[in-house]
Scaffold this active site. Structure first.
Site, mmCIF file in Angstrom:
data_model
loop_
_atom_site.group_PDB
_atom_site.id
_atom_site.type_symbol
_atom_site.label_atom_id
_atom_site.label_comp_id
_atom_site.label_asym_id
_atom_site.label_seq_id
_atom_site.Cartn_x
_atom_site.Cartn_y
_atom_site.Cartn_z
ATOM 1 N NE ARG A 22 -24.722 -9.781 -2.603
ATOM 2 C CZ ARG A 22 -24.686 -8.647 -3.544
ATOM 3 N NH1 ARG A 22 -25.822 -8.033 -3.581
ATOM 4 N NH2 ARG A 22 -23.768 -8.589 -4.439
ATOM 5 C CG ASP A 23 -26.275 -9.829 -7.390
ATOM 6 O OD1 ASP A 23 -27.451 -9.160 -7.242
ATOM 7 O OD2 ASP A 23 -25.339 -9.553 -8.124
ATOM 8 C CG HIS A 214 -20.802 -8.811 -9.705
ATOM 9 N ND1 HIS A 214 -20.979 -9.538 -8.422
ATOM 10 C CD2 HIS A 214 -21.939 -8.404 -10.205
ATOM 11 C CE1 HIS A 214 -22.313 -9.624 -8.448
ATOM 12 N NE2 HIS A 214 -22.917 -9.123 -9.302
ATOM 13 C CG HIS A 216 -25.855 -7.865 -13.186
ATOM 14 N ND1 HIS A 216 -27.089 -7.764 -12.571
ATOM 15 C CD2 HIS A 216 -25.158 -7.735 -12.127
ATOM 16 C CE1 HIS A 216 -26.886 -7.674 -11.262
ATOM 17 N NE2 HIS A 216 -25.794 -7.658 -11.174
ATOM 18 C CB CYS A 247 -29.652 -3.774 -7.690
ATOM 19 S SG CYS A 247 -29.407 -2.544 -6.391
ATOM 20 C CG ASN A 256 -25.526 -11.669 -10.875
ATOM 21 O OD1 ASN A 256 -24.625 -10.878 -10.476
ATOM 22 N ND2 ASN A 256 -26.683 -11.747 -10.196
#
Length: 319
Positions: A22-23, A214, A216, A247, A256
């Site tokens: 996803r990310d 979470h 980065h 993003c 990340n």
């Protein structure tokens, strides 16, 4: 806090959720096919990964890379022991996620008004109001409701974010039955002091919430922030294979922390994850091949600490 106190709080086991599908993929110029995504997920499964943030049920026009969210979930539903979560911005996204058969729906909102407007075209208040509708939709479904707070450590448009703004959103999540909330470091603005401030505030302001961190690695201190989280007893982290990520609605939001780097760190600290480092290095190489470029993760390049080379293959200095 003394060294003994820090070691006492350090968890013996950490829960790692892989957010690469996803990310990791949402902001890439290369859009993987569903078959290629499944190849990557299977490589991660071979390494022992069982928890995935598998996709996001957002408008395909907004994030084309995740247009196959339903197909991806359907292809993985038959594997026992997997936990598949997906992000949703609103009721429509939750309906699609529920129909696909996810294990958890993650409602996401930014602590920053400006970023939330860019990210989902809503005010923070409107997002939170919509989440109450999502909570009602999921009642009795058996699907877990989770929360995620983007820009929890700073916003690329507004700068510093008050810790109280994060706490207010966390309390709202708690009020509608959410237990797990991820604090997102959307553009790598977290620092160890900010990690301490946020976690301590949440424990006082929303004690029922179990935080997930979470990070980065935009400014190179992602794993330093993990170390601070561990010292505070936080045992849930999200990471992306190879360090993929970013993003599409925030400038400078590079990848990340790399999952293989995180697993290596935790292994060396004697913390159990249930994930095999050798398998993660192989999965990072699969990700590198699929993306067609070098990825920022480090351990997949260097190998584990005791990966040894052939002495005879290295020239001896002369002179």
């Amino acid at each position: 806090m003394s060294v003994a106190d820090r070691l006492e709080r350090q968890p013996s086991r950490v829960h790692v959720t892989e957010v690469g599908p996803r990310d990791g993929l949402q902001n890439e110029s290369v859009i993987l096919s569903t078959a290629e995504k499944l190849e990557l997920v299977h490589a991660l499964m071979d390494a022992g990964v069982r928890a995935f943030e598998i996709s996001s049920f957002v408008s395909p026009k907004a994030v084309p890379a995740l247009a196959d969210a339903g197909e991806l979930v359907a292809a993985l539903r038959g594997f026992e022991g997997l936990h598949l979560s997906a992000l949703v911005p609103n009721r429509r996204g939750a309906e699609r996620a529920l129909e696909a058969g996810v294990d958890a729906v993650v409602m996401f909102v930014s602590a920053s008004e400006t970023h939330n407007a860019k990210n989902v075209n809503r005010s923070v208040a409107a997002s939170l109001e919509g989440f109450e509708e999502v909570a009602r939709l999921l009642e009795g479904s058996g699907v877990e409701l989770r929360g995620a707070i983007a820009t929890s450590f700073g916003c690329p448009f507004e700068g510093d974010i008050e810790v109280g703004a994060v706490g207010r959103i966390a309390r709202h999540f708690a009020d509608i039955g959410v237990r797990h909330v991820s604090l997102g470091d959307t553009t790598g603005m977290a620092t160890p002091p900010l990690v301490s401030e946020r976690i301590r505030h949440l424990r006082e302001d929303a004690p029922s919430i179990v935080p997930t961190l979470h990070f980065h690695n935009t400014r190179g201190i992602g794993l330093a922030n993990v170390m601070q989280g561990l010292a505070l007893g936080v045992d849930r982290y999200e990471s992306s294979i190879g360090g993929l990520g970013g993003c599409p609605f925030a400038p400078g939001a590079s990848g990340n922390i790399a999952s293989e780097d995180l697993v290596y760190l935790l292994d060396e600290m004697g913390i159990d994850t249930g994930i095999d480092l050798t398998g993660m290095i192989e999965a990072a190489r699969v990700a590198t091949r699929l993306m067609g470029r070098d990825l920022p993760g480090q351990v997949s390049k260097a190998g584990a600490r005791l990966t040894l080379g052939d002495c005879s293959a290295v020239p001896t200095a002369r002179g």
